[in-house]
Enzyme design. Sequence first.
Site, PDB file in Angstrom:
ATOM      1  N   HIS A   1       0.851  -1.189   0.000  1.00 58.58           N
ATOM      2  CA  HIS A   1       0.000   0.000   0.000  1.00 58.58           C
ATOM      3  C   HIS A   1       0.891   1.245   0.000  1.00 58.58           C
ATOM      4  CE1 HIS A   1      -3.845  -1.972   0.439  1.00 58.58           C
ATOM      5  NE2 HIS A   1      -3.347  -2.742   1.386  1.00 58.58           N
TER       6      HIS A   1
ATOM      7  N   PHE B   1     -12.193  -7.594  11.445  1.00 63.29           N
ATOM      8  CA  PHE B   1     -12.267  -6.330  12.173  1.00 63.29           C
ATOM      9  C   PHE B   1     -13.604  -5.602  12.123  1.00 63.29           C
ATOM     10  CE2 PHE B   1      -7.851  -6.572  10.307  1.00 63.29           C
ATOM     11  CZ  PHE B   1      -7.380  -7.373  11.330  1.00 63.29           C
TER      12      PHE B   1
ATOM     13  N   ASP C   1     -15.496  -3.936  10.060  1.00 61.53           N
ATOM     14  CA  ASP C   1     -15.756  -2.613   9.489  1.00 61.53           C
ATOM     15  C   ASP C   1     -16.886  -2.743   8.461  1.00 61.53           C
ATOM     16  OD1 ASP C   1     -14.670  -3.745   7.233  1.00 61.53           O
ATOM     17  OD2 ASP C   1     -13.209  -2.162   6.869  1.00 61.53           O
TER      18      ASP C   1
ATOM     19  N   ASP D   1      -9.332 -11.139   6.356  1.00 59.07           N
ATOM     20  CA  ASP D   1      -9.805  -9.753   6.420  1.00 59.07           C
ATOM     21  C   ASP D   1      -9.003  -8.859   5.490  1.00 59.07           C
ATOM     22  OD1 ASP D   1      -9.563  -6.869   7.574  1.00 59.07           O
ATOM     23  OD2 ASP D   1     -11.339  -7.658   8.568  1.00 59.07           O
TER      24      ASP D   1
ATOM     25  N   ASP E   1      -9.179  -5.425   0.747  1.00 58.67           N
ATOM     26  CA  ASP E   1      -8.621  -4.968  -0.530  1.00 58.67           C
ATOM     27  C   ASP E   1      -9.556  -5.312  -1.691  1.00 58.67           C
ATOM     28  OD1 ASP E   1      -6.348  -3.881   0.599  1.00 58.67           O
ATOM     29  OD2 ASP E   1      -5.135  -5.684   0.316  1.00 58.67           O
TER      30      ASP E   1
END
Length: 559
Positions: free
Chosen positions: A280, A468, A470, A547, A552
């Site tokens: 990234h 996580f 999200d 995850d 991604d």
Amino acid sequence: MSYATYSESSYDFGDDIKIKLKHVGALTLWEAVALANGDDYTGLKIWSGDQLLVRHILANRDAFRGKSVVVLGSGAGLAAMVAAKVCESVCVLTDGADDAVELLTENVKFNGLSDRVSCERMYWGRDEGSLRSRYPSGFDLVIGADLMYTQEVLEPLMKAIDTLLSPEGTSYIIYLARGSRRLGDWLLDLAGDRTRFCFDYESKELTPFEEDDPESFLFTFKRSKDDRSALALPVLNSAKFIATHSTEAQVNREGITQAAQTLLEARKAGGFSLAGWKAHPLNPKTADERAIDWIFLVDTLNFSFYSDVDQEPYAVEYQNETYTGYWTLCACINRALDEGIPITSADYMSKITQEQMEHIFRGKSSSQPLPPLFQERIRVVMEAGLVLKERFGGSFVNCIKLAGNSSKRLLEIITDNFESYKDQVADYCGRPVQFFKRAQILIADVWGCFEGKGLGRFDDIDETITMFADYRVPQALVHIGALKYSESLLKRLNEGTPIARADALECEIRGCSIWSVELLKREMRRLAPESELESTGSNPLNAVSIDFYLWDFAKSHAE
């Protein structure tokens, strides 16, 4: 209950196990009329199943002594009173009928057990969360007899057992095959389903209590090894509870195997490589202590970067690139460091001013708003910096060293010391639930940056850190068929209607996402050849790598 005729019976089981019980005996004419009119005295009588449960308790006193117990469908309470006397520990007697709870309470007093035995009404599949919230560790034993008469009660019954039983606990259920053995077979199939309740079980045929009683069985349930490990962790414990009780978001159990195969193909193609973390463009490229300070600050601020549909989105320009969403945070931190601002220093963080924060987080143009929850961001940065200075020598590196290569221990250090990382939701179905989203991201980012080595080595990360929770990963889970939403929830999401923080819908999306990834991990390990299960190398197989890949994937397929 006004027509009920009560009897009082005394039972002497030896070894000071003496029980006095008030209960309904044979039905009188008036009771039969009342029963025909809808009054139900079923739970107020002494049944053969209760007698068989008493036999089991007395024959296995060592398995009961000193254990906490919850009794389902206690009825008049014969087996419940015996369990309470043998266990000599916490004992909760439950029933779904008010009359039964009233009678139970009277019998508890009658036997001098009020100091450690409580009685309460509980509907399976609805009320067990509230009871579990008052006994956070769960119960060592969940017992009951003659609980199943229709297929409709099977799933609520398993939800109650699953919610109330401690990770290492045991459930004993006496089943009398009234009419057919199919109900018992269906219950065992449900309990053993590895995408649902994940129990190991045994079935033992018993000698009926009365000659004309139907076939009688003792079902013994223990959690599977995977489930015992998972439910010892607060996040996975919360996630399974939510997934078990959720109505609007659900794990798509029929799609788990196909989704696991899809992810295994992506893993073979290198999609799970830890090298992807540094790829990234805004992430640190060197795994050192400065990178850890950067990760800690970024994850401390990693919340709420979305904009309402009628607002101009927050955007940041850095090195001739325009960033939105989460990447604006990374761009701002990198830009500040380029300008010589020691933003990752604990001392600077603890004393930061609003003016300094406004400069660091300035948008692409002067007309752009500051990022959402700006005052909260100032507060958490100052709090985090102060805690680092006062407790950990000014660097999160010392938290990592203190954890001794354990992600579980590091999670405890983070959530015990940094208030902003405690994201416990107040209540879901009567029970507090925990996600620890940013605390887990913080650990995972350190692990990813260091590729599982040095300061990023966590020997237990495969089993202790979840996905996580999200908003992007659930989108990907729906896309690959591991998660499904109700039509009403889909409509709400497609219309862009906001879901409030800690709302039941948010809990369901997050909890079901976490549990679906846990099931995907288990299924991938089941399907993958033994030679491909190594998780410590550059191509790991755990919830974190799943995850990372799905985040991604969702980002690159956002349109």
